[in-house]
Design a protein around this motif. Structure first.
Motif, mmCIF file in Angstrom:
data_model
loop_
_atom_site.group_PDB
_atom_site.id
_atom_site.type_symbol
_atom_site.label_atom_id
_atom_site.label_comp_id
_atom_site.label_asym_id
_atom_site.label_seq_id
_atom_site.Cartn_x
_atom_site.Cartn_y
_atom_site.Cartn_z
ATOM 1 N N GLY A 1 -9.601 3.711 -5.984
ATOM 2 C CA GLY A 1 -8.417 4.027 -6.791
ATOM 3 C C GLY A 1 -7.117 3.446 -6.280
ATOM 4 N N THR A 2 -7.183 2.207 -5.782
ATOM 5 C CA THR A 2 -5.933 1.565 -5.357
ATOM 6 C C THR A 2 -5.857 0.160 -5.936
ATOM 7 O OG1 THR A 2 -4.612 0.815 -3.467
ATOM 8 C CG2 THR A 2 -6.984 1.034 -3.092
ATOM 9 N N SER A 3 -4.638 -0.240 -6.331
ATOM 10 C CA SER A 3 -4.454 -1.538 -6.987
ATOM 11 C C SER A 3 -4.486 -2.693 -5.998
ATOM 12 C CB SER A 3 -3.131 -1.555 -7.749
ATOM 13 O OG SER A 3 -2.063 -1.311 -6.854
ATOM 14 N N GLY A 4 -4.443 -2.386 -4.692
ATOM 15 C CA GLY A 4 -4.500 -3.464 -3.691
ATOM 16 C C GLY A 4 -3.285 -4.363 -3.717
ATOM 17 N N PHE B 1 1.166 4.614 -9.727
ATOM 18 C CA PHE B 1 2.469 3.966 -9.557
ATOM 19 C C PHE B 1 2.708 2.840 -10.537
ATOM 20 C CE2 PHE B 1 1.501 6.005 -5.648
ATOM 21 C CZ PHE B 1 2.711 6.558 -5.305
ATOM 22 N N ARG B 2 1.665 2.115 -10.874
ATOM 23 C CA ARG B 2 1.893 0.882 -11.615
ATOM 24 C C ARG B 2 1.530 0.979 -13.098
ATOM 25 N NH1 ARG B 2 1.636 0.463 -6.613
ATOM 26 N NH2 ARG B 2 3.375 -0.635 -5.670
ATOM 27 N N ASP B 3 1.489 2.204 -13.606
ATOM 28 C CA ASP B 3 1.364 2.399 -15.063
ATOM 29 C C ASP B 3 2.762 2.375 -15.666
ATOM 30 O OD1 ASP B 3 -1.256 2.767 -14.605
ATOM 31 O OD2 ASP B 3 -1.185 4.955 -14.619
HETATM 32 P P1 OAD Z 1 -1.367 2.018 -8.040
HETATM 33 O O1 OAD Z 1 -0.703 2.784 -9.114
HETATM 34 O O2 OAD Z 1 -0.769 0.721 -7.634
HETATM 35 O O3 OAD Z 1 -2.875 1.732 -8.415
HETATM 36 C C1 OAD Z 1 -3.725 2.733 -8.887
HETATM 37 C C2 OAD Z 1 -5.079 2.115 -9.152
HETATM 38 O O4 OAD Z 1 -5.934 3.159 -9.551
HETATM 39 C C3 OAD Z 1 -5.082 1.045 -10.247
HETATM 40 O O5 OAD Z 1 -5.836 -0.084 -9.799
HETATM 41 C C4 OAD Z 1 -5.773 1.760 -11.413
HETATM 42 O O6 OAD Z 1 -6.577 0.875 -12.185
HETATM 43 C C5 OAD Z 1 -6.674 2.731 -10.670
HETATM 44 N N1 OAD Z 1 -7.000 3.941 -11.440
HETATM 45 C C6 OAD Z 1 -6.284 4.583 -12.387
HETATM 46 N N2 OAD Z 1 -6.926 5.671 -12.842
HETATM 47 C C7 OAD Z 1 -8.090 5.725 -12.162
HETATM 48 C C8 OAD Z 1 -9.224 6.613 -12.172
HETATM 49 N N3 OAD Z 1 -9.278 7.678 -12.968
HETATM 50 N N4 OAD Z 1 -10.251 6.345 -11.329
HETATM 51 C C9 OAD Z 1 -10.231 5.280 -10.519
HETATM 52 N N5 OAD Z 1 -9.208 4.405 -10.455
HETATM 53 C C10 OAD Z 1 -8.161 4.632 -11.264
HETATM 54 O O7 OAD Z 1 -1.468 3.010 -6.783
HETATM 55 P P2 OAD Z 1 -1.741 2.671 -5.243
HETATM 56 O O8 OAD Z 1 -2.649 1.516 -5.105
HETATM 57 O O9 OAD Z 1 -2.111 3.950 -4.602
HETATM 58 O O10 OAD Z 1 3.495 3.534 -1.738
HETATM 59 O O11 OAD Z 1 -0.293 2.259 -4.762
HETATM 60 C C11 OAD Z 1 -0.114 1.926 -3.417
HETATM 61 C C12 OAD Z 1 1.243 2.363 -2.948
HETATM 62 O O12 OAD Z 1 2.256 1.825 -3.797
HETATM 63 C C13 OAD Z 1 1.507 3.842 -3.017
HETATM 64 O O13 OAD Z 1 1.007 4.574 -1.920
HETATM 65 C C14 OAD Z 1 3.003 3.909 -3.021
HETATM 66 C C15 OAD Z 1 3.241 2.855 -4.065
HETATM 67 O O14 OAD Z 1 4.428 2.316 -4.175
HETATM 68 C C16 OAD Z 1 4.586 4.122 -1.248
HETATM 69 O O15 OAD Z 1 5.180 5.003 -1.844
HETATM 70 C C17 OAD Z 1 5.001 3.601 0.095
#
Ligand code: OAD
Length: 232
Positions: free
Chosen positions: A179-182, A28-30
């Motif tokens: 794999g979550t940005s927290g 999401f945050r790329d």
């Molecule tokens: P994010 O896009 O915020 O974060 C993804 C994380 O995964 C980042 O910290 C990256 O560094 C990491 N990452 C990327 N590639 C990776 C890899 N190959 N292996 C391990 N880590 C990797 O996504 P979420 O944290 O899932 O909500 O976002 C949380 C929520 O925000 C989502 O569920 C969605 C979004 O808006 C809703 O739609 C309600």
């Protein structure tokens, strides 16, 4: 690292978009904060759906179609493989894809909903959905037109099954976040609940997340390798 054997441990695993990145799904945050070229407020809020249901349906239709082009990667498969080894294992995902179930995970909660489900805003029935949805779609239960929406938790809405998740967090011995940005609550606060419950807490992520300092251990790298290394 906890000295308990796996068979004695209760574990909760939280996953985010990073675990599906190596399968080819966008996080999401790329991309300058854009998700598949859209700001989240354009496609992931109830207000956006009220304002422009065609745009929102189109966006989720494309996300649903994309599922047939991707498959689970080594990290999804590892989580499914280790599930039976623990006394109890709950996998909570923020992801709306179906890669965990395709990998074979059983005890799984999709706290932000599922692309492969729809919901009727009138009769509230939730059902499976493979094909595209539109404002013309008719609810198979109440037979009304224009009442179906993706079964996705949008910003400002309550995540699903929070009671079950909080109970498991309060009882777990090990909490692993992958794999979550927290950055999105309540999931971002799960590590704090697990810490307060006395659990061992571990972050497996490409880089340090916003919550990194809260974890007792962190391992950074792509999920396909760090998840395998950690659970071996
Ligand atoms: P994010 O896009 O915020 O974060 C993804 C994380 O995964 C980042 O910290 C990256 O560094 C990491 N990452 C990327 N590639 C990776 C890899 N190959 N292996 C391990 N880590 C990797 O996504 P979420 O944290 O899932 O909500 O976002 C949380 C929520 O925000 C989502 O569920 C969605 C979004 O808006 C809703 O739609 C309600």
């Amino acid at each position: 690292m906890t000295s308990m054997k796996k068979a004695e441990q209760k574990i909760v695993v939280l996953t985010g978009a990073g675990i599906s990145a190596e399968s080819g799904l966008s996080t999401f945050r790329d991309n300058n904060g854009l998700w598949e070229n859209h700001r989240v407020e354009e496609v992931a809020t109830p207000e956006a759906f009220d304002r422009n249901p065609d745009l929102v349906h189109g966006f989720y239709n494309r996300r649903r179609q994309a599922l047939s082009e991707v498959k689970p990667n080594a990290a999804h498969l590892k989580l499914a493989e280790i599930e039976p080894l623990y006394q109890s294992f709950l996998l909570v995902t923020q992801n709306v894809d179906d890669l965990h179930e395709r990998a074979g995970s059983q005890n799984l909660i999709h706290m932000h909903g599922e692309l492969l489900k729809k919901r009727c805003v009138l009769c509230h029935q939730v059902s499976h959905q493979r094909n595209d949805l539109s404002v013309e779609s008719i609810c198979q239960y109440c037979h009304q037109q224009g009442t179906l929406r993706p079964h996705i938790v949008w910003f400002g809405e309550m995540p699903l099954l929070m009671n079950e998740i909080m109970l498991a967090l309060m009882q777990c011995d090990l909490f692993v976040s992958i794999g979550t940005s927290g950055t999105v609550y309540p999931a971002a606060g799960f590590v704090e609940v697990a810490n307060q419950s006395g659990a061992h807490t571990v972050e497996l992520n490409l880089e340090a997340s916003e919550q990194a300092s809260q974890f007792k251990e962190s391992f950074h790298g792509p999920a396909s390798s760090v998840v395998g290394d950690y659970f071996n």
